[in-house]
Design a protein around this motif. Structure first.
Motif, PDB file in Angstrom:
ATOM      1  N   ASP A  29      51.098  31.816  38.197  1.00  0.00           N
ATOM      2  CA  ASP A  29      51.173  31.138  39.680  1.00  0.00           C
ATOM      3  C   ASP A  29      50.286  29.978  39.607  1.00  0.00           C
ATOM      4  OD1 ASP A  29      48.637  32.219  39.465  1.00  0.00           O
ATOM      5  OD2 ASP A  29      48.796  33.404  41.038  1.00  0.00           O
ATOM      6  N   GLU A  30      50.332  29.257  40.979  1.00  0.00           N
ATOM      7  CA  GLU A  30      49.434  27.775  41.100  1.00  0.00           C
ATOM      8  C   GLU A  30      48.004  28.085  40.535  1.00  0.00           C
ATOM      9  OE1 GLU A  30      50.260  26.345  44.987  1.00  0.00           O
ATOM     10  OE2 GLU A  30      52.516  25.720  44.507  1.00  0.00           O
ATOM     11  N   PRO A  31      47.278  29.117  41.163  1.00  0.00           N
ATOM     12  CA  PRO A  31      45.636  29.453  40.592  1.00  0.00           C
ATOM     13  C   PRO A  31      45.826  29.328  39.105  1.00  0.00           C
ATOM     14  CG  PRO A  31      46.324  30.495  42.343  1.00  0.00           C
ATOM     15  CD  PRO A  31      47.619  30.238  41.997  1.00  0.00           C
ATOM     16  N   MET A  32      46.620  30.075  38.500  1.00  0.00           N
ATOM     17  CA  MET A  32      46.653  30.264  37.167  1.00  0.00           C
ATOM     18  C   MET A  32      47.168  28.989  36.372  1.00  0.00           C
ATOM     19  SD  MET A  32      48.571  33.278  34.689  1.00  0.00           S
ATOM     20  CE  MET A  32      48.077  33.797  33.344  1.00  0.00           C
ATOM     21  N   ILE A  33      48.111  28.395  36.942  1.00  0.00           N
ATOM     22  CA  ILE A  33      48.363  27.075  36.073  1.00  0.00           C
ATOM     23  C   ILE A  33      47.273  26.075  36.231  1.00  0.00           C
ATOM     24  CG2 ILE A  33      50.108  25.127  36.332  1.00  0.00           C
ATOM     25  CD1 ILE A  33      51.897  27.262  37.410  1.00  0.00           C
ATOM     26  N   ALA A  34      46.653  25.954  37.537  1.00  0.00           N
ATOM     27  CA  ALA A  34      45.512  24.880  37.477  1.00  0.00           C
ATOM     28  C   ALA A  34      44.417  25.524  36.533  1.00  0.00           C
ATOM     29  CB  ALA A  34      45.071  25.062  38.819  1.00  0.00           C
ATOM     30  N   ALA A  35      44.146  26.594  36.427  1.00  0.00           N
ATOM     31  CA  ALA A  35      42.961  27.025  35.452  1.00  0.00           C
ATOM     32  C   ALA A  35      43.241  26.793  34.250  1.00  0.00           C
ATOM     33  CB  ALA A  35      42.621  28.362  35.956  1.00  0.00           C
ATOM     34  N   LYS A  83      56.036  18.629  43.653  1.00  0.00           N
ATOM     35  CA  LYS A  83      54.598  18.524  43.209  1.00  0.00           C
ATOM     36  C   LYS A  83      54.385  19.949  42.343  1.00  0.00           C
ATOM     37  CE  LYS A  83      50.244  18.572  45.670  1.00  0.00           C
ATOM     38  NZ  LYS A  83      49.295  18.823  46.773  1.00  0.00           N
ATOM     39  N   SER A  84      54.862  21.049  42.824  1.00  0.00           N
ATOM     40  CA  SER A  84      54.620  22.264  41.918  1.00  0.00           C
ATOM     41  C   SER A  84      54.892  22.190  40.714  1.00  0.00           C
ATOM     42  CB  SER A  84      55.396  23.473  42.940  1.00  0.00           C
ATOM     43  OG  SER A  84      54.620  23.473  44.167  1.00  0.00           O
ATOM     44  N   ALA A  85      56.082  21.472  40.577  1.00  0.00           N
ATOM     45  CA  ALA A  85      56.854  21.394  39.265  1.00  0.00           C
ATOM     46  C   ALA A  85      56.184  20.438  38.257  1.00  0.00           C
ATOM     47  CB  ALA A  85      58.258  20.919  39.509  1.00  0.00           C
ATOM     48  N   ARG A  86      55.410  19.492  38.910  1.00  0.00           N
ATOM     49  CA  ARG A  86      54.867  18.695  38.025  1.00  0.00           C
ATOM     50  C   ARG A  86      53.453  19.398  37.557  1.00  0.00           C
ATOM     51  NH1 ARG A  86      55.301  12.845  38.458  1.00  0.00           N
ATOM     52  NH2 ARG A  86      53.319  12.969  37.104  1.00  0.00           N
ATOM     53  N   ALA A  87      52.900  20.241  38.551  1.00  0.00           N
ATOM     54  CA  ALA A  87      51.594  21.037  37.964  1.00  0.00           C
ATOM     55  C   ALA A  87      51.991  21.907  36.940  1.00  0.00           C
ATOM     56  CB  ALA A  87      51.142  21.701  39.254  1.00  0.00           C
ATOM     57  N   MET A  88      53.302  22.574  37.017  1.00  0.00           N
ATOM     58  CA  MET A  88      53.664  23.356  35.725  1.00  0.00           C
ATOM     59  C   MET A  88      54.019  22.624  34.515  1.00  0.00           C
ATOM     60  SD  MET A  88      54.796  26.417  34.785  1.00  0.00           S
ATOM     61  CE  MET A  88      55.894  27.537  36.065  1.00  0.00           C
ATOM     62  N   ALA A  89      54.737  21.248  34.758  1.00  0.00           N
ATOM     63  CA  ALA A  89      54.859  20.474  33.644  1.00  0.00           C
ATOM     64  C   ALA A  89      53.535  19.875  32.967  1.00  0.00           C
ATOM     65  CB  ALA A  89      55.748  19.385  34.148  1.00  0.00           C
ATOM     66  N   GLY A  90      52.660  20.031  33.686  1.00  0.00           N
ATOM     67  CA  GLY A  90      51.139  19.414  33.304  1.00  0.00           C
ATOM     68  C   GLY A  90      50.626  20.396  32.255  1.00  0.00           C
ATOM     69  N   VAL A  91      50.888  21.602  32.534  1.00  0.00           N
ATOM     70  CA  VAL A  91      49.896  22.592  31.684  1.00  0.00           C
ATOM     71  C   VAL A  91      50.808  22.581  30.269  1.00  0.00           C
ATOM     72  CG1 VAL A  91      51.354  24.719  32.202  1.00  0.00           C
ATOM     73  CG2 VAL A  91      48.986  25.106  31.419  1.00  0.00           C
TER      74      VAL A  91
END
Length: 287
Positions: A29-35, A83-91
């Motif tokens: 999820d978004e918090p896990m991806i950010a962490a 924006k969400s997809a970019r965060a996932m791609a970032g990890v």
């Protein structure tokens, strides 16, 4: 740091990242991806870290993107979805471009984005019972963010099959197509990882980083004069470094280089002493 992942660094420089949402099969999820992204960047910047190990708590490695967030995404704007997809791609990019070597230890179900984490890792060990699936097409979507790493790992031919069928494949098949390097009994995952980590820690840390960069810069290029010059320049540059001088000196002096931990040096010296003191068999005299 969010408790959706757990992180540790030991005295030898082994950093561990453990996915920690076992109740939802470690779905991203978004918090896990950010962490996870933050942890990877922190470890990359930490000179004390020599290698990063990625594993997971619970019965499964990673179910991919969190289904509840995916359900909500259908009603989001295109801008928010991007924006969400970019965060996932970032990890995935943070994992793939890490200057330290990465080792993924996977077990149980590995789905969607979980397969992306596997493909973006340098070395992958899978338990016999691990299963893999790129199930995006079953949901009417595509494995977009993980596609560059999957193609790099398994090639376009294998990607054509598993991107389009959405079928499940086992650890043996994952090994055959190049997605994982070793397949062992689930109970043997820690020991196999320990063996690989010993190999990695025996090497010059700057040389390992340079070797990873070399692969990225050479892969896919034609073997022409420009590439020959690049490779010659890289070896000429690294031969004059302090690490290279120490590595050569240690080899010639028959000792461990300074980057190997004292405990490892002591263990190695003890083993050598035992070998030297081993009594020789006396030959029987015949008459």
């Amino acid at each position: 740091m969010s408790d959706t992942i757990l992180t540790t660094v030991d005295a030898s420089g082994i950093a561990a990242i453990t996915l920690n949402r076992p109740d939802v099969r470690n779905a991203l999820d978004e918090p896990m991806i950010a962490a996870l992204t933050a942890a990877l960047r922190d470890f990359d910047a930490d000179p004390a870290v020599r290698v990063v190990v990625l594993a997971a708590n619970g019965d499964h490695f990673c179910a991919g993107a969190d289904i509840n967030e995916m359900r909500g995404a259908a009603h989001h704007t295109r801008a928010r979805n991007e924006k969400s997809a970019r965060a996932m791609a970032g990890v995935f990019h943070a994992l793939y471009t890490l200057t330290k070597p990465t080792v993924a230890c996977v077990h149980g179900a590995v789905r969607g984005g979980g397969v992306g984490l596997v493909a973006a890792s340098d070395i992958v060990i899978a338990g016999h019972n691990a299963t893999f699936r790129l199930s995006e097409v079953r949901l009417g979507i595509i494995p977009a963010m993980i596609s560059p790493y999957m193609l790099a790992a398994v090639g376009a031919r294998n990607a054509r099959r598993y991107f389009t069928t959405g079928e499940t494949f086992d650890a043996a098949e994952a090994h055959r197509i190049g997605l994982v390097h070793d397949v062992v009994a689930d109970a043997d995952l820690p020991q196999r990882a320990s063996d690989l980590l010993a190999h990695l820690l025996a090497n010059g840390p700057h040389a390992v980083a340079a070797a990873k960069a070399l692969i990225a810069d050479v892969d896919g290029r034609p073997i022409d004069e420009a590439l020959i010059k690049l490779t010659a320049r890289r070896i000429a540059d690294i031969r004059t470094t302090a690490e290279a001088r120490e590595g050569l000196a240690a080899f010639l002096e028959k000792r461990e280089p300074v980057w190997i931990q004292p405990a490892v040096q002591e263990k190695s010296s003890t083993a050598k002493t035992r070998r030297r003191k081993r009594p020789q068999r006396k030959s029987k005299r015949t008459t």
